[in-house]
Write a protein that holds these residues in place. Structure first.
Motif: not given
Length: 340
Positions: A135-144
């Motif tokens: 399904x969908x992968x959320x897009x945005x600035x990577x965060x750990x």
């Protein structure tokens, strides 16, 4: 391509890693969260016997992966995104206090308000950017995100083997499983078991700032893996607050349109969750930048000698805020939503 694990035959039925399948007619990957957690615990036992190197590889292999997230940004935004670590007041003082119990908000996905993801196979994972099973992968600035869970009833010892459930909104301020158009998505939700140091780590994206709330991440802590299927057994329900300067650097990007305006209208002191103490015990330490991503970390004190409030809402409202569409069947909130 990953290989689907195959069970072995036994006189009592199919088994995997010495454990009888709960659902004999279904594949190993479809056995549900109880079986998933049992397998994870078994592999950690192997890690203790064989050493951290081999064991860490085995443990990583049982976490569901997701594709990397590519962030598009302007050169000016990238140059302004350098982050300075921001320590919480408790850490600065060198003292550990119990993390405040906070509302789980209206969109927990733990069965306490509608859908329940905690009984699903695949929820035990470190990379939460994609919906379970595709399904969908959320897009945005990577965060750990790293949470260090401490057992205050045992002298602030590492709270090993606790189950930690994390969830938060996406770059537009919407919540999977609830917000319009993504009711069937399960991204930005996941469970990890704390290691021997009481640590859990998740790969995610930086959340938006939506109307009425400071940028935040929700989490629940359960003392044992067996308790995770019952949200009433959470021993701590709280939220991580994200620093203002870091958030501003992220919200300068086009994919977070509207978040900067929302952030300008709220403060840690006015937020109806963090406002009682300005988020002193929940403000994360953050390093990194918008180009390479951010590392968010918080030490979480949990005192099992005190009665949890089960995520009760603070006086004056739910405290979870309202994402842009007001939730399923909801009324759009006042103010400018992130996607506007």
């Amino acid at each position: 391509m990953s290989k689907i694990p195959e069970p072995q035959s036994s006189p009592d039925g199919p088994v995997y890693e010495g454990r009888l399948l709960d659902r004999a007619d279904e594949e190993v990957v479809d056995q549900g969260i109880s079986f998933d957690i049992g397998t994870l615990v078994s592999r950690r036992s192997v890690m203790g016997l064989l050493g951290a190197g081999v064991g860490a590889f085995a443990l990583a292999a049982c976490s569901a992966g997701a594709p990397g997230t590519t962030t598009t940004q302007s050169a000016s935004a990238a140059s302004s995104a350098s982050a300075t670590p921001t320590a919480s007041a408790a850490a600065a003082a060198g003292a550990l206090e119990e993390v405040p119990d906070e509302t789980a908000g209206p969109y927990p996905g733990d069965g306490s308000n509608g859908p329940d993801i905690l009984a699903d196979a695949g929820i035990v994972r470190s990379d939460i950017r994609s919906s379970i099973g595709g399904g969908t992968t959320a897009k945005g600035v990577p965060m750990t995100l790293t949470l260090n869970i401490k057992d205050m009833a045992k002298g602030n010892a590492a709270f090993a083997n606790t189950a930690v459930y994390v969830w938060h909104c996406d770059a537009s301020g919407a919540y999977s499983m609830y917000s319009s158009g993504i009711e069937n998505e399960t991204y930005l939700r996941g469970v990890q078991l704390a290691d021997k140091d009481g640590k859990v780590t998740f790969s995610s994206i930086f959340p938006a700032c939506y109307t009425g709330r400071w940028p935040h991440i929700h989490f629940e802590v359960y003392s044992t893996a067996a308790d995770i299927a019952d949200s009433s057994k959470a021993i701590s329900t709280s939220q991580v607050a994200l620093p203002k300067d870091i958030s501003e650097s992220v919200y300068a990007l086009a994919e977070y349109e509207g978040s900067a305006a929302n952030l300008s209208r709220v403060s840690l002191d006015s937020d109806n969750v963090f406002g009682d103490d300005g988020g002193a015990l929940q403000l994360a330490t953050v390093t990194g930048d918008v180009t390479k991503g951010f590392q968010v970390e918080l030490t979480v004190g949990v005192d099992t000698a005190t009665a949890p409030t089960a995520g009760a809402a603070p006086a004056g409202g739910m405290g979870g805020g309202t994402p842009p569409d007001g939730g399923p069947g909801g009324t759009p909130p006042a103010g400018m939503p992130p996607s506007s």
